[in-house]
Design a protein around this motif. Structure first.
Motif, PDB file in Angstrom:
ATOM      1  N   THR A 293      -4.247  -5.978  10.565  1.00  0.00           N
ATOM      2  CA  THR A 293      -4.088  -5.009  10.705  1.00  0.00           C
ATOM      3  C   THR A 293      -1.962  -5.681  11.479  1.00  0.00           C
ATOM      4  N   ALA A 294      -2.790  -6.314  12.372  1.00  0.00           N
ATOM      5  CA  ALA A 294      -1.131  -6.989  13.081  1.00  0.00           C
ATOM      6  C   ALA A 294      -0.042  -7.365  11.687  1.00  0.00           C
ATOM      7  N   TYR A 295      -0.137  -7.651  10.932  1.00  0.00           N
ATOM      8  CA  TYR A 295       0.251  -8.302  10.018  1.00  0.00           C
ATOM      9  C   TYR A 295       1.176  -6.560   9.129  1.00  0.00           C
ATOM     10  N   LEU A 296      -0.053  -6.158   8.775  1.00  0.00           N
ATOM     11  CA  LEU A 296       0.984  -5.014   8.239  1.00  0.00           C
ATOM     12  C   LEU A 296       1.260  -3.765   9.191  1.00  0.00           C
TER      13      LEU A 296
ATOM     14  N   GLY B  65       0.857  -1.782   0.262  1.00  0.00           N
ATOM     15  CA  GLY B  65       0.264  -0.242  -0.094  1.00  0.00           C
ATOM     16  C   GLY B  65       0.420   1.661   0.151  1.00  0.00           C
ATOM     17  N   ALA B  66       2.899   0.745  -0.377  1.00  0.00           N
ATOM     18  CA  ALA B  66       2.878   2.356  -0.044  1.00  0.00           C
ATOM     19  C   ALA B  66       2.620   3.006  -1.427  1.00  0.00           C
ATOM     20  N   GLY B  67       2.572   2.399  -2.250  1.00  0.00           N
ATOM     21  CA  GLY B  67       2.711   3.153  -3.735  1.00  0.00           C
ATOM     22  C   GLY B  67       4.012   2.746  -4.582  1.00  0.00           C
TER      23      GLY B  67
ATOM     24  N   ILE C  65       5.868  -3.045   8.434  1.00  0.00           N
ATOM     25  CA  ILE C  65       6.300  -1.475   8.575  1.00  0.00           C
ATOM     26  C   ILE C  65       7.782  -1.768   9.109  1.00  0.00           C
ATOM     27  N   LEU C  66       8.134  -2.192  10.107  1.00  0.00           N
ATOM     28  CA  LEU C  66       8.947  -2.831  11.227  1.00  0.00           C
ATOM     29  C   LEU C  66      10.305  -3.893  10.382  1.00  0.00           C
ATOM     30  N   ASP C  67       9.412  -4.640   9.978  1.00  0.00           N
ATOM     31  CA  ASP C  67      10.121  -5.253   9.234  1.00  0.00           C
ATOM     32  C   ASP C  67      10.867  -4.725   7.425  1.00  0.00           C
TER      33      ASP C  67
ATOM     34  N   ILE D 146       9.867   4.074   0.381  1.00  0.00           N
ATOM     35  CA  ILE D 146       8.494   4.693   0.234  1.00  0.00           C
ATOM     36  C   ILE D 146       8.263   4.494   2.042  1.00  0.00           C
ATOM     37  N   ARG D 147       8.228   5.037   2.896  1.00  0.00           N
ATOM     38  CA  ARG D 147       7.706   4.847   4.732  1.00  0.00           C
ATOM     39  C   ARG D 147       6.725   5.262   4.991  1.00  0.00           C
ATOM     40  N   ALA D 148       6.007   4.814   5.274  1.00  0.00           N
ATOM     41  CA  ALA D 148       4.416   5.110   5.889  1.00  0.00           C
ATOM     42  C   ALA D 148       4.171   4.329   6.482  1.00  0.00           C
TER      43      ALA D 148
END
Length: 213
Positions: free
Chosen positions: A152-155, A14-16, A159-161, A128-130
């Motif tokens: 949402t926990a997976y997503l 979803g970052a684009g 982000i951290l990964d 792209i960090r979001a």
């Protein structure tokens, strides 16, 4: 000797990535490598049951990305042609290390290295960090049915990964240029000036490398 850059656009779901890489390809006149996503027959099943379908999903992505880089990416790089991609091959390990466990993870790791160790790797990464809210908003907007029930926990963990992966790449590949974009404050789709700043930075990098080739 510097070579014309191999540019990858990366970031969580979803970052684009595809949107930005397509815009940059058009602006800079570069060929583009786009990953296959919706054609993966295991995506819907994966989001319903990650443990059951993660190996099949990750193997499909790995084999398709490998084939694309082998067939197309190497041709551009061998001809000193700058190229842009909407993924870095290392993303396979980012996802696999999160979704696979035990023997399957080790088997996947071995296959990954066998296929990719001699493939060209991007030497410029646009990351792209979001935040979670931004990613969820963009995922909802693009209305892919298989993504609507995403955990949402997976997503959030993803982000951290990605942050850890970019830090690891920076450490082990000091010659790789990583340009980090704040996806929460930079809207490269709606704000032309912000997009132009990204494109200008890449134009400068391409010019520098071609001048020294």
């Amino acid at each position: 000797m510097n070579q014309p850059p191999f540019i990858a656009v990366e970031g969580p779901i979803g970052a684009g990535k595809t949107t930005l890489s397509t815009m940059l390809s058009q602006e800079l006149g570069l060929p583009i490598l786009k990953e296959i996503v919706e054609e993966n027959p295991f995506l819907g099943k994966f989001y319903e049951n990650i443990d059951e379908w993660s190996f099949q999903l990750e193997m499909f992505f790995l084999c398709n990305r490998y084939k694309q880089l082998e067939d197309t990416g190497i041709q551009y790089i061998a001809n000193n042609q700058p190229v842009i991609s909407d993924y870095h091959i290392y993303k396979n390990m980012i996802f696999a290390q999160r979704t696979l466990k035990g023997v399957k993870r080790e088997k996947y790791r071995q296959i990954y290295h066998l296929l990719t160790d001699d493939l060209p790797k991007p030497d410029v990464i646009v990351y792209i960090r979001a935040s979670l809210d931004t990613l969820l908003r963009r995922i909802a907007k693009r209305q892919r049915s298989f993504e609507q029930g995403m955990d949402t926990a997976y997503l959030e963990q993803l982000i951290l990964d990605y942050d850890e992966a970019m830090a690891a790449i920076a450490e082990r590949e000091p010659d790789t240029t990583i340009i980090t974009i704040d996806g929460d404050t930079i809207d490269f789709v709606e704000n032309r000036e912000q997009f132009d700043e990204i494109a200008t930075r890449l134009k400068e990098l391409i010019h520098e490398r071609i001048q020294h080739t």
